[in-house]
Design a protein around this motif. Sequence first.
Motif, PDB file in Angstrom:
ATOM      1  N   CYS A 349       0.260   7.877  -0.387  1.00 52.30           N
ATOM      2  CA  CYS A 349      -1.478   7.279  -0.243  1.00 52.30           C
ATOM      3  C   CYS A 349      -2.044   7.734   0.843  1.00 52.30           C
ATOM      4  O   CYS A 349      -1.948   7.735   1.422  1.00 52.30           O
ATOM      5  N   CYS A 352      -2.475   4.888   3.948  1.00 53.17           N
ATOM      6  CA  CYS A 352      -1.701   4.572   4.480  1.00 53.17           C
ATOM      7  C   CYS A 352      -0.470   5.638   5.025  1.00 53.17           C
ATOM      8  O   CYS A 352       0.214   5.716   5.758  1.00 53.17           O
ATOM      9  N   CYS A 377      -1.717   3.338  -2.753  1.00 58.37           N
ATOM     10  CA  CYS A 377      -0.385   2.740  -2.654  1.00 58.37           C
ATOM     11  C   CYS A 377       0.029   1.819  -3.143  1.00 58.37           C
ATOM     12  O   CYS A 377      -0.905   1.073  -2.807  1.00 58.37           O
ATOM     13  N   CYS A 380      -1.318  -0.272  -0.721  1.00 56.21           N
ATOM     14  CA  CYS A 380      -2.882  -0.836  -0.401  1.00 56.21           C
ATOM     15  C   CYS A 380      -4.071  -0.871  -1.347  1.00 56.21           C
ATOM     16  O   CYS A 380      -4.988  -1.803  -0.515  1.00 56.21           O
TER      17      CYS A 380
HETATM   18 ZN   LIG Z   1      -0.826   2.536   0.991  1.00 56.95          ZN
END
Ligand SMILES: [Zn+2]
Length: 429
Positions: A349, A352, A377, A380
């Motif tokens: 991601c 994050c 991801c 998120c």
């Molecule tokens: Zn993420």
Amino acid sequence: MSSDSKNCYLTTHADHNEDCAYSSGLKLSKDVFDATMVQGTEFSYECLNVVKGYRNFYSVDCESSQDIYFSKNLVGCNDCIGCVNLRHKSYYIFNEPYSKEEYTKKFTEYHFGSRKNVEVFRKKAEDFWSHYPSKYYHGSHNVNVSGDYIYESKNALYSYEMLGVEDCKYCQFLSTKPSRDCYDYTEWGQGAELIYEAVVVGDSVNNVRFAYTVYSSHNIEYSAHSHGSHDLFGCIGFKQGEYCILNKQYSKEEYRSLHDKIIKQMSALPYTDKNGRVYEYGEFFPLDLIPFGYNETAEEFFPMGKEKALLQGYHWKEKDQQEYRQSSYKVPDDINDVQDDILEALLACEKCGRNYRLIQMELNFYRKAGIPIPSKCYDCRHYERVRYRSPLFASGKLCSKCGKNIMSNIPEHITTILYCEECYQKEII
Ligand SMILES: [Zn+2]
Ligand SMILES: [Zn+2]
């Protein structure tokens, strides 16, 4: 919980769906990805609070609309980009009309197969929406309700995401109708009556208290994962059980007498947890028994952070470093540049760092829809989408048009222009 669905992946609070993924609050839908609170919708992506949509992309609060992109609060519209508060309109871009030919030309130029283009349009649309009024709550066909996302309900107070509910208070996510006479009840419905302090209970349930994941049952207390049963107390994992206490069968008479005795004892000798919380008869299960981390469940609606959550006796799920491995795979900006080898790749991601993968059904969908592969991801993406969802609690505000007092859950980052029902009906409909 997810039920009566076919070929779905990572869907929660979702029923009667087919070929859907990465969604919550999804019902009766097909080919829908990355959706929250969506019903009866097909072939759509990144939608929030959408009903009966077809080919809805990056849109919120829309109903019975098709081929719409980056739009908010449209009803009965088709072929719209970046629009807000329109009714029965076709070929509109940022609320301006176009001929079909001009619209088609513009649509091709915008090229929503590129992630960069999508991000630019998303920001532009959100800024555009913020200059238009919103009704003080999401809902319709109601009598005497308070809360948000309430439809076809009567006397549903301090409640959230309700459909076909009557005489209920402090309830959430009863989005499969009907439900009546319920208090402090989270998720499901579908023929629920006299439910109190229960989670994920539904499908012909009556008189269920202090219970979770119970369906097609009645007279149930302090029980879990049971169905087709009646008169259970302190039971788990029952199918077609009756008159059972702690999973042991009794005669009807024994059950009644023991049941009354236990209730008295629960109040006389209550369980006290390590934080000094006292659990007499009438309280839900103690916090010690929660199998999930606070940050996996309640943090989304009742944020308090790790420190406070631990102090209050909740668990907290720590990051698993195995899920944050480096990835050398660069997700292409344009869907047309994506090769099949992406299905084998471990992606990371961009926000994050958490790993995620693509599944075949998902890749087919992005290609068919002509939209880019996500670079973030699932979590998120979810949190970015729900920025446009109202929180659970209302606060006192004034109608921006007539100055009348209103209670609204809608926060200022969504809009500062809120209308009461009367002003909204006059101006928008
Ligand atoms: Zn993420
Ligand atoms: Zn007003």
